[in-house]
Design a protein around this motif. Structure first.
Motif, PDB file in Angstrom:
ATOM      1  N   LEU A  98       0.835  -1.198   0.000  1.00 27.47           N
ATOM      2  CA  LEU A  98       0.000   0.000   0.000  1.00 27.47           C
ATOM      3  C   LEU A  98       0.874   1.253   0.000  1.00 27.47           C
ATOM      4  N   THR A  99       1.985   1.212   0.701  1.00 30.70           N
ATOM      5  CA  THR A  99       2.916   2.341   0.723  1.00 30.70           C
ATOM      6  C   THR A  99       3.466   2.612  -0.675  1.00 30.70           C
ATOM      7  N   LEU A 100       3.854   1.559  -1.366  1.00 29.93           N
ATOM      8  CA  LEU A 100       4.397   1.718  -2.712  1.00 29.93           C
ATOM      9  C   LEU A 100       3.329   2.202  -3.686  1.00 29.93           C
ATOM     10  N   SER A 101       2.087   1.766  -3.477  1.00 27.86           N
ATOM     11  CA  SER A 101       0.978   2.254  -4.295  1.00 27.86           C
ATOM     12  C   SER A 101       0.731   3.739  -4.030  1.00 27.86           C
TER      13      SER A 101
ATOM     14  N   HIS B 197       5.074   8.188 -10.159  1.00 30.44           N
ATOM     15  CA  HIS B 197       5.857   7.065 -10.689  1.00 30.44           C
ATOM     16  C   HIS B 197       6.172   6.108  -9.552  1.00 30.44           C
ATOM     17  N   GLU B 198       6.609   4.914  -9.916  1.00 29.51           N
ATOM     18  CA  GLU B 198       6.928   3.911  -8.906  1.00 29.51           C
ATOM     19  C   GLU B 198       8.197   4.271  -8.146  1.00 29.51           C
ATOM     20  N   PHE B 199       8.261   3.812  -6.909  1.00 27.19           N
ATOM     21  CA  PHE B 199       9.425   4.080  -6.075  1.00 27.19           C
ATOM     22  C   PHE B 199      10.698   3.552  -6.724  1.00 27.19           C
ATOM     23  N   THR B 200      10.616   2.403  -7.373  1.00 23.69           N
ATOM     24  CA  THR B 200      11.811   1.805  -7.993  1.00 23.69           C
ATOM     25  C   THR B 200      12.368   2.672  -9.114  1.00 23.69           C
TER      26      THR B 200
ATOM     27  N   LEU C 251      17.613  -3.290  -3.181  1.00 24.91           N
ATOM     28  CA  LEU C 251      16.306  -2.776  -2.783  1.00 24.91           C
ATOM     29  C   LEU C 251      15.322  -2.803  -3.949  1.00 24.91           C
ATOM     30  N   LYS C 252      15.809  -2.490  -5.131  1.00 23.18           N
ATOM     31  CA  LYS C 252      14.955  -2.497  -6.317  1.00 23.18           C
ATOM     32  C   LYS C 252      14.399  -3.890  -6.577  1.00 23.18           C
ATOM     33  N   VAL C 253      15.235  -4.911  -6.436  1.00 24.58           N
ATOM     34  CA  VAL C 253      14.790  -6.292  -6.627  1.00 24.58           C
ATOM     35  C   VAL C 253      13.740  -6.665  -5.592  1.00 24.58           C
TER      36      VAL C 253
ATOM     37  N   CYS D 181       9.817  -7.605  -6.380  1.00 24.18           N
ATOM     38  CA  CYS D 181       9.308  -8.908  -5.963  1.00 24.18           C
ATOM     39  C   CYS D 181       8.096  -8.743  -5.058  1.00 24.18           C
ATOM     40  N   MET D 182       8.124  -7.714  -4.239  1.00 25.73           N
ATOM     41  CA  MET D 182       7.032  -7.444  -3.316  1.00 25.73           C
ATOM     42  C   MET D 182       5.746  -7.104  -4.057  1.00 25.73           C
ATOM     43  N   CYS D 183       5.863  -6.334  -5.117  1.00 22.86           N
ATOM     44  CA  CYS D 183       4.691  -5.886  -5.876  1.00 22.86           C
ATOM     45  C   CYS D 183       4.264  -6.886  -6.943  1.00 22.86           C
TER      46      CYS D 183
END
Length: 257
Positions: free
Chosen positions: A206-209, A217-220, A235-237, A241-243
């Motif tokens: 939800l934080t990344l959303s 834009h996405e955090f990555t 961290l990017k990987v 993977c989380m999303c």
């Protein structure tokens, strides 16, 4: 026995166990015979086999694999054990004898429910007499993935908390200020690790959303200019993977379900 499905609750599975016992030297026969079993059937047959012959089927498969390096035995062994046992085995193998397969460990901590991670840790200790979390902490030399994994392992203690939109927005802002909104030129590791250690995977999603909604834009994407910096790369990987869990599958590092 073939691939028939056993459905009777009163079935003792003695005949199946006898056939398995007489077929250890013929793996091509074992594979189709075992393929049709349900999870419950596997558990019952494994229990019956132990009662009849005093040996654990999974342990026998593991022994055969170690003796002759058979990939078929290895596959059957992993298929025979429960999923949390399988993940414990994968975690152990990830430490290897040389390079650590950090991405396999990431998938376990990111892609499994908190209750499952707890079972994995129990199975890991029962089988290897080591604590999985401590194994990660003690890895040498230190590695960016190691820091993230320690945080993820800690976060599972708080996975029963409700997901909060307010917390998501606050964390998204902190991530921005620690990264692309900072004048340091590199992301502040301490801030990211603190957030990862305190939030559940659903909360992080939800934080990344929220990050994407607020900043467009996405955090990555904010990490793309830091691809040569090890922590940001790791961290990017983890975030991808989380999303999108299939991400590691496409990279060929998934545990193999």
């Amino acid at each position: 026995m073939g691939t028939k499905i056993l459905t009777s609750s009163g079935h003792g599975f003695e005949n199946e166990c006898r056939e398995i016992h007489d077929s250890w030297g013929r793996l091509n026969h074992l594979v189709p015979s075992m393929a049709g079993w349900s999870k419950l059937e596997k558990q019952q047959i494994r229990k019956t086999y132990r009662a009849m012959y005093g040996e654990d089927m999974a342990a026998l498969l593991q022994k055969m694999q170690s003796q002759n390096g058979s990939k078929v035995c290895a596959a059957l062994y992993r298929w025979m054990v429960d999923t949390h046992e399988r993940d414990a085995i994968v975690a152990r193998e990830a430490f290897g004898q040389g390079d650590v397969n950090y991405r396999a460990l990431v998938e376990i901590f990111v892609g499994r429910k908190s209750s499952h991670v707890s079972l994995i840790k129990q199975a890991y200790y029962a089988r290897f007499r080591r604590h999985l979390d401590q194994e990660i902490i003690n890895l040498e030399p230190p590695h960016p993935y190691q820091k993230i994994l320690v945080a993820l392992a800690t976060s599972h203690k708080a996975h029963q908390e409700d997901v909060s939109q307010h917390i998501a927005k606050c964390d998204a802002r902190r991530l921005y200020e620690a990264g692309e909104g900072s004048s340091r030129g590199a992301i502040e590791e301490a801030v990211v690790l603190e957030i990862l250690s305190k939030r559940s995977i659903p909360q992080m999603k939800l934080t990344l959303s929220s990050y994407k909604h607020i900043y467009g834009h996405e955090f990555t994407k904010s990490l793309k200019n830091a691809k040569y910096m090890e922590f940001e790369d790791a961290l990017k990987v983890v975030m991808k993977c989380m999303c999108t869990p299939p991400y590691l599958l496409r990279k060929g590092t998934v545990c193999g379900y």
